[in-house]
Scaffold this active site. Sequence first.
Site, PDB file in Angstrom:
ATOM      1  N   HIS A  60       0.844  -1.201   0.000  1.00 19.05           N
ATOM      2  CA  HIS A  60       0.000   0.000   0.000  1.00 19.05           C
ATOM      3  C   HIS A  60       0.876   1.247   0.000  1.00 19.05           C
ATOM      4  CE1 HIS A  60      -3.343  -2.668   1.185  1.00 19.05           C
ATOM      5  NE2 HIS A  60      -4.130  -1.700   0.713  1.00 19.05           N
ATOM      6  N   LYS A  87      -0.350   4.784   4.665  1.00 15.56           N
ATOM      7  CA  LYS A  87      -1.277   3.849   5.325  1.00 15.56           C
ATOM      8  C   LYS A  87      -0.816   3.586   6.751  1.00 15.56           C
ATOM      9  CE  LYS A  87      -3.792  -0.472   4.804  1.00 15.56           C
ATOM     10  NZ  LYS A  87      -5.062   0.169   5.147  1.00 15.56           N
TER      11      LYS A  87
HETATM   12  P1  NAD Z   1      -6.938   9.490   4.672  1.00 19.30           P
HETATM   13  O1  NAD Z   1      -5.919   9.661   5.737  1.00 19.30           O
HETATM   14  O2  NAD Z   1      -6.679  10.074   3.333  1.00 19.30           O
HETATM   15  O3  NAD Z   1      -8.342  10.085   5.169  1.00 19.30           O
HETATM   16  C1  NAD Z   1      -8.863   9.811   6.441  1.00 19.30           C
HETATM   17  C2  NAD Z   1      -9.934  10.838   6.767  1.00 19.30           C
HETATM   18  O4  NAD Z   1     -10.481  10.495   8.029  1.00 19.30           O
HETATM   19  C3  NAD Z   1      -9.403  12.271   6.881  1.00 19.30           C
HETATM   20  O5  NAD Z   1     -10.417  13.163   6.422  1.00 19.30           O
HETATM   21  C4  NAD Z   1      -9.184  12.432   8.394  1.00 19.30           C
HETATM   22  O6  NAD Z   1      -9.320  13.768   8.821  1.00 19.30           O
HETATM   23  C5  NAD Z   1     -10.341  11.581   8.931  1.00 19.30           C
HETATM   24  N1  NAD Z   1     -10.035  11.058  10.261  1.00 19.30           N
HETATM   25  C6  NAD Z   1      -9.030  10.223  10.607  1.00 19.30           C
HETATM   26  N2  NAD Z   1      -9.067   9.991  11.932  1.00 19.30           N
HETATM   27  C7  NAD Z   1     -10.121  10.689  12.415  1.00 19.30           C
HETATM   28  C8  NAD Z   1     -10.664  10.862  13.723  1.00 19.30           C
HETATM   29  N3  NAD Z   1     -10.136  10.251  14.795  1.00 19.30           N
HETATM   30  N4  NAD Z   1     -11.760  11.635  13.857  1.00 19.30           N
HETATM   31  C9  NAD Z   1     -12.318  12.238  12.780  1.00 19.30           C
HETATM   32  N5  NAD Z   1     -11.831  12.121  11.529  1.00 19.30           N
HETATM   33  C10 NAD Z   1     -10.743  11.353  11.362  1.00 19.30           C
HETATM   34  O7  NAD Z   1      -7.175   7.906   4.588  1.00 19.30           O
HETATM   35  P2  NAD Z   1      -7.869   7.084   3.401  1.00 19.30           P
HETATM   36  O8  NAD Z   1      -6.837   6.597   2.462  1.00 19.30           O
HETATM   37  O9  NAD Z   1      -9.020   7.857   2.881  1.00 19.30           O
HETATM   38  O10 NAD Z   1      -8.378   5.795   4.210  1.00 19.30           O
HETATM   39  C11 NAD Z   1      -9.335   5.923   5.244  1.00 19.30           C
HETATM   40  C12 NAD Z   1      -9.664   4.536   5.782  1.00 19.30           C
HETATM   41  O11 NAD Z   1     -10.266   3.756   4.749  1.00 19.30           O
HETATM   42  C13 NAD Z   1      -8.456   3.731   6.267  1.00 19.30           C
HETATM   43  O12 NAD Z   1      -8.838   2.971   7.405  1.00 19.30           O
HETATM   44  C14 NAD Z   1      -8.166   2.799   5.093  1.00 19.30           C
HETATM   45  O13 NAD Z   1      -7.500   1.625   5.461  1.00 19.30           O
HETATM   46  C15 NAD Z   1      -9.562   2.516   4.640  1.00 19.30           C
HETATM   47  N6  NAD Z   1      -9.709   2.056   3.261  1.00 19.30           N
HETATM   48  C16 NAD Z   1     -10.634   1.076   3.051  1.00 19.30           C
HETATM   49  C17 NAD Z   1     -10.908   0.653   1.770  1.00 19.30           C
HETATM   50  C18 NAD Z   1     -11.995  -0.377   1.564  1.00 19.30           C
HETATM   51  O14 NAD Z   1     -12.277  -0.764   0.421  1.00 19.30           O
HETATM   52  N7  NAD Z   1     -12.661  -0.837   2.629  1.00 19.30           N
HETATM   53  C19 NAD Z   1     -10.222   1.210   0.690  1.00 19.30           C
HETATM   54  C20 NAD Z   1      -9.287   2.223   0.933  1.00 19.30           C
HETATM   55  C21 NAD Z   1      -9.042   2.648   2.225  1.00 19.30           C
END
Ligand code: NAD
Length: 282
Positions: free
Chosen positions: A166, A170
């Site tokens: 990844h 991440k």
């Molecule tokens: P990112 O860091 O780009 O975005 C995360 C968002 O969540 C940001 O807006 C951040 O401000 C917010 N955030 C984080 N912690 C927070 C908290 N404690 N309170 C409030 N807001 C909070 O990350 P991303 O790449 O968008 O990934 C987000 C999540 O999705 C991760 O857990 C990742 O592993 C997961 N993900 C899942 C899939 C899937 O298909 N299920 C695919 C991609 C990513």
Amino acid sequence: MSEGTSTPTTTATTEDDTLRLAVTGATGRMGRAVLDAASDRADFSVVLAVARDPATETSADFPERIEPAADLESLLDEYSPDVLVDFTGPNSAIEYAERCADSGVAFVSGTTGFDDAQLERLCEASEGAPVLHASNFSRGVEALSGVLADVLEALPGYDVELTETHHNRKRDAPSGTANTLLDRIEATRESQGDAESKGGMTERTYGREGIQPRAEGEIGVHVRRAGDVRGEHEVLLAGNDEVLSLTHRAESRAVFAAGALDAARWLAGREPGSYDFREVLA
Ligand code: NAD
């Protein structure tokens, strides 16, 4: 409410078949992908986009109006979404699930990295609203997961190694998808229980260093973090002078966003309970 944004989220009444969508983590990579995907679909209307701290996470030219997550409870009352899609972090995802349960809003989450206590709380939230959590919203990974048991059963005793890659931001490792695949591999191997796979007992080995010959029943797990890789998972099976490699590679976050929106459409209006992405694709 936050100021300085050019296009407010719509509050207009939507047509009958249009779902009123809320998105948390709206400033994140996946939040952005979900908002973009929803704007391309006629069956969704984004009524609410939420971030932890809109003042610091957005700029004047940010395309949507972003509301602060601290107000989620009253925002759900005000905007009445049919479904909320969450890609944030484990702590916030659980809080949002509980707010949705209180308000009866369907909750779809792709957030990964939950511990057991958080998974328990997610399960409790599903008593108040329909909840669907998936560590991976791509159809390809779901297909890979579906064929894995048959492949393992066809190749008893073959060594299994899993590698995931990844992007370099991440946080959790191994990925939620890797853990889901590992759970499936272990369950299948342990149910086989044949002599060739050490009575079916398995043990995860995270990387190797120094003198560390492979033990029977071991499942090697390897994690790579580099660049902007969207997500790559390889299950490698080797034995009997042959190697089988099953690899899935996400080429864009759009694939996860599309799956999450398909899940949202499927989930909205259902009875409270815990649902699975597999049911969406059935
Ligand atoms: P990112 O860091 O780009 O975005 C995360 C968002 O969540 C940001 O807006 C951040 O401000 C917010 N955030 C984080 N912690 C927070 C908290 N404690 N309170 C409030 N807001 C909070 O990350 P991303 O790449 O968008 O990934 C987000 C999540 O999705 C991760 O857990 C990742 O592993 C997961 N993900 C899942 C899939 C899937 O298909 N299920 C695919 C991609 C990513």
